[in-house]
Design an enzyme around this catalytic site. Structure first.
Site, PDB file in Angstrom:
ATOM      1  CE  LYS A   1      -0.750  -1.041 -11.384  1.00  0.00           C
ATOM      2  NZ  LYS A   1      -0.392  -0.048 -10.365  1.00  0.00           N
ATOM      3  CG  ASN A   2      -3.510  -0.396  -8.376  1.00  0.00           C
ATOM      4  OD1 ASN A   2      -2.318  -0.644  -8.545  1.00  0.00           O
ATOM      5  ND2 ASN A   2      -4.129   0.584  -8.998  1.00  0.00           N
TER       6      ASN A   2
ATOM      7  CB  CYS B   1       5.642   8.551 -10.051  1.00  0.00           C
ATOM      8  SG  CYS B   1       3.915   8.907  -9.956  1.00  0.00           S
TER       9      CYS B   1
ATOM     10  NE  ARG C   1       0.942   8.771  -6.581  1.00  0.00           N
ATOM     11  CZ  ARG C   1       0.979   7.597  -7.245  1.00  0.00           C
ATOM     12  NH1 ARG C   1       1.725   7.494  -8.321  1.00  0.00           N
ATOM     13  NH2 ARG C   1       0.297   6.545  -6.822  1.00  0.00           N
TER      14      ARG C   1
ATOM     15  CG  ASP D   1      -5.673   4.285 -11.862  1.00  0.00           C
ATOM     16  OD1 ASP D   1      -5.699   3.365 -11.030  1.00  0.00           O
ATOM     17  OD2 ASP D   1      -5.079   5.362 -11.656  1.00  0.00           O
TER      18      ASP D   1
ATOM     19  NE  ARG E   1       4.808   0.788 -12.485  1.00  0.00           N
ATOM     20  CZ  ARG E   1       4.108   1.846 -12.064  1.00  0.00           C
ATOM     21  NH1 ARG E   1       4.108   2.954 -12.777  1.00  0.00           N
ATOM     22  NH2 ARG E   1       3.417   1.802 -10.962  1.00  0.00           N
TER      23      ARG E   1
HETATM   24  C1  EPZ Z   1      -3.554   4.263  -5.605  1.00  0.00           C
HETATM   25  O1  EPZ Z   1      -2.450   5.145  -5.475  1.00  0.00           O
HETATM   26  C2  EPZ Z   1      -3.303   3.456  -6.868  1.00  0.00           C
HETATM   27  N1  EPZ Z   1      -2.058   2.713  -6.741  1.00  0.00           N
HETATM   28  C3  EPZ Z   1      -3.222   4.398  -8.077  1.00  0.00           C
HETATM   29  O2  EPZ Z   1      -3.061   3.584  -9.235  1.00  0.00           O
HETATM   30  C4  EPZ Z   1      -4.546   5.159  -8.174  1.00  0.00           C
HETATM   31  O3  EPZ Z   1      -4.482   6.060  -9.256  1.00  0.00           O
HETATM   32  C5  EPZ Z   1      -4.782   5.928  -6.871  1.00  0.00           C
HETATM   33  O4  EPZ Z   1      -4.780   5.002  -5.756  1.00  0.00           O
HETATM   34  C6  EPZ Z   1      -6.103   6.684  -6.874  1.00  0.00           C
HETATM   35  O5  EPZ Z   1      -7.148   5.807  -7.075  1.00  0.00           O
HETATM   36  C7  EPZ Z   1      -2.035   1.584  -5.984  1.00  0.00           C
HETATM   37  O6  EPZ Z   1      -3.018   1.187  -5.396  1.00  0.00           O
HETATM   38  C8  EPZ Z   1      -0.736   0.862  -5.922  1.00  0.00           C
HETATM   39  P1  EPZ Z   1      -3.941   8.067  -3.264  1.00  0.00           P
HETATM   40  P2  EPZ Z   1      -2.221   5.973  -4.113  1.00  0.00           P
HETATM   41  O7  EPZ Z   1      -3.162   8.015  -2.009  1.00  0.00           O
HETATM   42  O8  EPZ Z   1      -2.699   5.206  -2.958  1.00  0.00           O
HETATM   43  C9  EPZ Z   1      -3.159  12.592  -2.270  1.00  0.00           C
HETATM   44  C10 EPZ Z   1      -2.190   3.021 -11.346  1.00  0.00           C
HETATM   45  O9  EPZ Z   1      -2.137   3.616 -12.431  1.00  0.00           O
HETATM   46  N2  EPZ Z   1      -2.462  12.094  -1.078  1.00  0.00           N
HETATM   47  O10 EPZ Z   1      -5.375   7.675  -3.244  1.00  0.00           O
HETATM   48  O11 EPZ Z   1      -0.834   6.463  -4.098  1.00  0.00           O
HETATM   49  C11 EPZ Z   1      -2.354  12.327  -3.521  1.00  0.00           C
HETATM   50  O12 EPZ Z   1      -1.436  13.373  -3.761  1.00  0.00           O
HETATM   51  C12 EPZ Z   1      -1.886   3.771 -10.054  1.00  0.00           C
HETATM   52  O13 EPZ Z   1      -2.480   1.804 -11.214  1.00  0.00           O
HETATM   53  C13 EPZ Z   1      -2.059  12.990  -0.099  1.00  0.00           C
HETATM   54  O14 EPZ Z   1      -2.275  14.196  -0.223  1.00  0.00           O
HETATM   55  O15 EPZ Z   1      -3.203   7.207  -4.370  1.00  0.00           O
HETATM   56  C14 EPZ Z   1      -3.388  12.276  -4.605  1.00  0.00           C
HETATM   57  O16 EPZ Z   1      -3.661  13.606  -5.028  1.00  0.00           O
HETATM   58  C15 EPZ Z   1      -1.537   5.229 -10.294  1.00  0.00           C
HETATM   59  N3  EPZ Z   1      -1.397  12.519   0.992  1.00  0.00           N
HETATM   60  C16 EPZ Z   1      -4.630  11.740  -3.887  1.00  0.00           C
HETATM   61  O17 EPZ Z   1      -4.356  11.852  -2.484  1.00  0.00           O
HETATM   62  C17 EPZ Z   1      -1.137  11.171   1.165  1.00  0.00           C
HETATM   63  O18 EPZ Z   1      -0.543  10.791   2.190  1.00  0.00           O
HETATM   64  C18 EPZ Z   1      -4.927  10.290  -4.199  1.00  0.00           C
HETATM   65  O19 EPZ Z   1      -3.784   9.534  -3.884  1.00  0.00           O
HETATM   66  C19 EPZ Z   1      -1.563  10.282   0.162  1.00  0.00           C
HETATM   67  C20 EPZ Z   1      -2.232  10.759  -0.942  1.00  0.00           C
END
Ligand code: EPZ
Length: 473
Positions: free
Chosen positions: A51-52, A145, A150, A336, A428
């Protein structure tokens, strides 16, 4: 609300009804999965496309006027939502026997549709592609969410460093290339945290920028590597994907290509954990074994036998010892799979400690597992688990994608039957989940009821513990 009937041809199920017009999956809220407990799994389970990865590859298709063909796209509501978003701005998407042909040559620049983006965080990742290709982009804020706020500051800061002017007005992120320049400017970017989405947004933005961009403290997830492979096929010049420093030399134009989505390591890990929890023996295939190393290592540490052969992993679940996990960016233990692994630890021999370091509110399954008889103390984002002999089946509501999967694993382990609601989350991210489980020998059926089970929001400690982020191993 228009109905889009999506036919997911597989040997178990012919039709998945998805009401996609208003992105309203409310019909799923009244459905549940009825599970007869104490099940055993046996056999080989086919793993779908990730998915991701598929979501970000769909966003990357905006970078070219030529045709992109994506193979192994999973049939999921998140994918359907992304398709509707691209459709809304003029992208033509055609299903051709399980391949998706994407044609963005007639795209028109307009704001991405608010209600669609709001329901799918990954759609925000389109901003980098739209900005670098068309010089401007208007994308609604993705919103928080059930697992956390996020934020998108890393995306915004990186795009500004590349020469974007960004204002946020009435919930819309409006970006355009500064001055009367046609291209973004390659630059050096150091992320404050290895954000998967921000790394993907900035890689896409940098592919058509002027000059070289380096991204330090980049995320290393396999889905990012898959994106870089596809972008390279399109003509992008990217070096070091999978490392914490990625270099992108901007090019003038990107072409079309055919690309097969990598297998979903989180789906595969979910099935491996379910097998460990039921002392079963199954094989998951196709997988890329090193994508699951942190997970298979922990399953072995907790007593399962793992055999890796080519693109398949076989697990033989035996006794279950309590083990500790800390979620971390890849190649650490994936956030995840934290909830599914927690379900496994509820019946382990001994104690375990589960620490969630990535998201501030990803422990929503803990109180539900305790309702089933688990013995878990939660202190902000650390769960202290004492393994119990048995948990009991119950009717419960999953509150997000991965906690719903955890409840299904718990239902399979439990004594007695369970009904798990919250399928609007589950559908999803898991393709044909119940039919795959049924095929492995689990007695599970989807019930199309008319009642919606409401679960009161469980208030965990107000300010989640700022667990020190564990650097990727
Ligand atoms: C991706 O989300 C995945 N989703 C998530 O999968 C996954 O859990 C996550 O990466 C971590 O591996 C998709 O790829 C669509 P991040 P993403 O930005 O990119 C902080 C699932 O269940 N952060 O790596 O949104 C944030 O708050 C989903 O399949 C900032 O501070 O995750 C978090 O604490 C859930 N500022 C950490 O980084 C930003 O601008 C990781 O978030 C962005 C993120």
């Amino acid at each position: 609300m228009d109905l889009v009937w999506l036919f997911c041809h597989d040997k178990f199920k012919i039709l998945v009804l998805m009401i996609c017009g208003s992105q309203n999956n409310s019909h799923l809220k009244s459905q549940n999965l009825k599970i007869f407990g104490q099940g055993k799994l046996n056999g080989t389970v086919p793993i779908s496309g990730a998915k991701n990865s598929a979501l970000v590859l769909l966003a990357a298709s905006l970078l070219t006027n030529e045709t992109i063909i994506l193979e192994n796209i999973p049939c999921l509501t998140d994918i359907e939502k992304m398709r509707n978003i691209l459709n809304d701005i003029g992208v033509n998407l055609a299903d051709k026997n399980n391949r998706l042909e994407i044609d963005s040559k007639n795209i028109f620049i307009k704001q991405l549709p608010f209600e669609l983006v709001n329901g799918l965080r990954a759609s925000f990742f389109c901003i980098g592609a739209l900005l670098t290709k068309f010089g401007e982009a208007k994308v609604p804020l993705p919103g928080g969410c059930n697992i956390g706020s996020r934020p998108i500051d890393e995306h915004i800061n990186g795009l500004q460093a590349l020469g974007a002017e960004i204002i946020i007005e009435e919930g819309i992120v409006k970006a355009k290339i500064k001055g009367n320049k046609k291209k973004l400017n390659g630059t050096q970017i150091k992320l404050k945290c290895p954000s998967v989405g921000a790394t993907e947004t900035l890689i896409m933005a940098a592919t058509l920028a002027e000059g070289r961009t380096t991204i330090e403290n980049a995320a290393r997830e396999p889905e990012i590597q898959d994106l870089c492979i596809m972008l390279s096929k399109m003509g992008a010049k990217i070096y070091g994907s999978g490392n914490e420093k990625i270099i992108i030399d901007g090019v003038n134009k990107l072409g079309g290509c055919t690309h097969k989505v990598i297998p979903d390591r989180i789906e595969a890990g979910t099935f491996l954990i379910a097998a460990a929890a039921t002392s079963s023996s199954i094989t998951v295939s196709p997988v890329i074994p090193h994508h699951l190393e942190a997970v298979t290592n922990k399953l072995q540490e907790s007593g399962s036998k793992i055999t890796i052969k080519g693109n398949s992993i076989t697990i033989k679940g035996k006794e279950i010892k309590g083990v500790d996990i800390h979620t971390a960016p890849f190649p650490g233990f994936p956030t995840d799979l934290q909830a599914p692994f927690t379900a496994l630890m509820t019946i382990a021999n001994g104690e375990s400690e589960i620490t969630e370091t990535i998201f501030e509110d990803r422990m929503n399954h803990i109180h539900l597992l305790n309702k089933m008889g688990a013995s878990i103390k939660l202190n902000k984002n650390i769960a202290y688990i004492k393994g119990v002999e048995k948990i009991k089946g119950m009717d419960l509501v999953g509150s997000d994608l991965r906690s719903s999967a955890a409840l299904i694993i718990a239902g399979i382990i439990a004594k007695g039957n369970s009904k798990i609601y919250g399928l609007e989350h589950l559908d999803r991210g898991y393709e044909n989940f119940e039919s795959k489980l049924k095929n492995l020998g689990i007695k599970i059926t989807r019930e199309f009821g008319n009642k919606i089970l409401i679960e009161e929001k469980y208030e965990v400690n107000s300010e989640p513990n700022q667990v020190t982020r564990i650097e990727a191993a």
